[in-house]
Design a protein around this motif. Structure first.
Motif, PDB file in Angstrom:
ATOM      1  N   THR A  74      -8.614  -2.451   5.590  1.00 18.31           N
ATOM      2  CA  THR A  74      -7.757  -1.838   5.216  1.00 18.31           C
ATOM      3  C   THR A  74      -7.152  -0.870   6.124  1.00 18.31           C
ATOM      4  OG1 THR A  74      -9.073  -1.663   2.725  1.00 18.31           O
ATOM      5  CG2 THR A  74      -7.330  -0.138   3.329  1.00 18.31           C
ATOM      6  N   TRP A  75      -7.821  -0.225   7.169  1.00 24.01           N
ATOM      7  CA  TRP A  75      -7.107   0.311   8.262  1.00 24.01           C
ATOM      8  C   TRP A  75      -6.464  -0.321   8.924  1.00 24.01           C
ATOM      9  CZ3 TRP A  75      -5.683   4.867   9.428  1.00 24.01           C
ATOM     10  CH2 TRP A  75      -5.714   5.380  10.767  1.00 24.01           C
ATOM     11  N   MET A  76      -6.683  -1.498   9.248  1.00 22.04           N
ATOM     12  CA  MET A  76      -5.910  -2.183  10.247  1.00 22.04           C
ATOM     13  C   MET A  76      -4.557  -2.625   9.476  1.00 22.04           C
ATOM     14  SD  MET A  76      -7.302  -2.315  13.319  1.00 22.04           S
ATOM     15  CE  MET A  76      -6.314  -3.403  13.814  1.00 22.04           C
ATOM     16  N   ALA A  77      -4.713  -3.102   8.280  1.00 22.43           N
ATOM     17  CA  ALA A  77      -3.546  -3.273   7.345  1.00 22.43           C
ATOM     18  C   ALA A  77      -2.573  -2.117   7.146  1.00 22.43           C
ATOM     19  CB  ALA A  77      -3.834  -3.795   6.003  1.00 22.43           C
ATOM     20  N   ALA A  78      -3.218  -0.974   7.108  1.00 22.34           N
ATOM     21  CA  ALA A  78      -2.595   0.148   7.031  1.00 22.34           C
ATOM     22  C   ALA A  78      -1.641   0.644   8.309  1.00 22.34           C
ATOM     23  CB  ALA A  78      -3.221   1.361   6.488  1.00 22.34           C
ATOM     24  N   LYS A  79      -2.334   0.427   9.516  1.00 23.34           N
ATOM     25  CA  LYS A  79      -1.803   0.652  10.728  1.00 23.34           C
ATOM     26  C   LYS A  79      -0.392  -0.240  10.858  1.00 23.34           C
ATOM     27  CE  LYS A  79      -4.126   1.234  14.323  1.00 23.34           C
ATOM     28  NZ  LYS A  79      -5.039   0.799  15.473  1.00 23.34           N
ATOM     29  N   LYS A  80      -0.819  -1.621  10.554  1.00 20.09           N
ATOM     30  CA  LYS A  80       0.384  -2.433  10.671  1.00 20.09           C
ATOM     31  C   LYS A  80       1.571  -2.248   9.958  1.00 20.09           C
ATOM     32  CE  LYS A  80       1.144  -7.358  10.285  1.00 20.09           C
ATOM     33  NZ  LYS A  80       0.863  -8.942   9.723  1.00 20.09           N
TER      34      LYS A  80
END
Length: 273
Positions: A74-80
């Motif tokens: 979720t964090w990686m998707a949010a950063k993207k």
């Protein structure tokens, strides 16, 4: 929660070795051990049993593992997503499948040629979904055959195209064919109802011109297709008693769109030649 702690936990759980985890994370082994202790202190439990060359997850570690994976994903998707919103050379254009297939596909190569450095996303969905995405700023530009219904949206007519009934058999009237509905929006359905016989129940309803064209010979059918597109395809013939219906093409965007400059430049490229 420090995501670096979770990242370290996941790497140790994967390698079952503090040294190899340190190499993968470009850290020292002591730094990895310190991060794991920090995470254990925050949670108040031990996450690993530590024996020489035998590191295993405890029951608490096993419980944490799927949550840590989900949190990191979720964090990686949010950063993207957040980083994408700050990149003004990315532009998302939405339209129905039938518009992309029959009308808009030739436009994309011209956009890339005349807007060097831009990155485009051609998004396909039903108009209602695209209007919602536009309102929520997930979409920069909507192309549709219907005018906007919301005050906060601006629009511009960027062209028009003609629809007519086509089939695969030559010189056939409507009465000799079954009707396949290619969706052109609620506004068009009003025209459609007046042009078809009352008992013309569609054997197929789809938003894809490619699908409806593939099924025309299979079902002895006819469907409303853009004249300029259909006449360039082999095997399609005009229904003998068909008429032409002109449809406008609107470009719609939010009045306070943060990419207005790019939008104006993009709309300088004619959508329909």
């Amino acid at each position: 929660m420090d995501t670096e702690l979770l990242k370290t936990f996941l790497e140790v759980s994967r390698t079952r070795h503090f040294g190899r985890a340190a190499e993968a994370l470009y850290l020292t082994q002591s730094a990895v051990s310190f991060r794991i202790r920090q995470l254990e202190n925050q949670l108040g439990v031990n996450l690993f049993t530590r024996h020489r060359n035998n590191i295993r997850l405890t029951a608490a570690g096993e419980r944490l593992l799927p949550y840590a994976e989900n949190l990191m994903n979720t964090w990686m998707a949010a950063k993207k997503e957040v980083s994408n919103t700050s990149r003004h050379n990315e532009f998302t254009i939405g339209a129905s499948a039938s518009l992309w297939e029959c009308v808009l596909s030739p436009w994309l190569p011209r956009l890339y040629k005349e807007q060097p450095g831009m990155q485009f996303e051609a998004r396909i969905a039903q108009r209602q979904s695209l209007v919602k995405q536009l309102h929520e700023r997930q979409l920069d530009l909507l192309l549709t055959t219907e005018s906007p219904k919301m005050d906060e949206m601006s629009s511009q007519v960027v062209g028009q195209f003609n629809l007519s009934l086509f089939c695969t058999a030559p010189s056939r009237p409507k009465s000799a064919l079954t009707y396949l509905r290619l969706e052109w929006g609620p506004d068009f359905q009003q025209h459609e109802a007046g042009l078809l016989i009352s008992d013309d129940i569609p054997l197929l309803t789809t938003s894809s011109a490619e699908i409806v064209t593939r099924m025309l010979p299979e079902l002895n059918g006819c469907a409303w297709l853009p004249v300029s597109w259909a006449t360039q395809r082999e095997g399609l013939n005009l229904v003998s008693d068909s008429v032409e219906v002109t449809r406008p093409l609107y470009a719609i965007w939010l009045q306070n769109c943060d990419k207005l400059n790019q939008l104006r430049e993009i709309l300088k490229t004619p959508v329909i030649l």
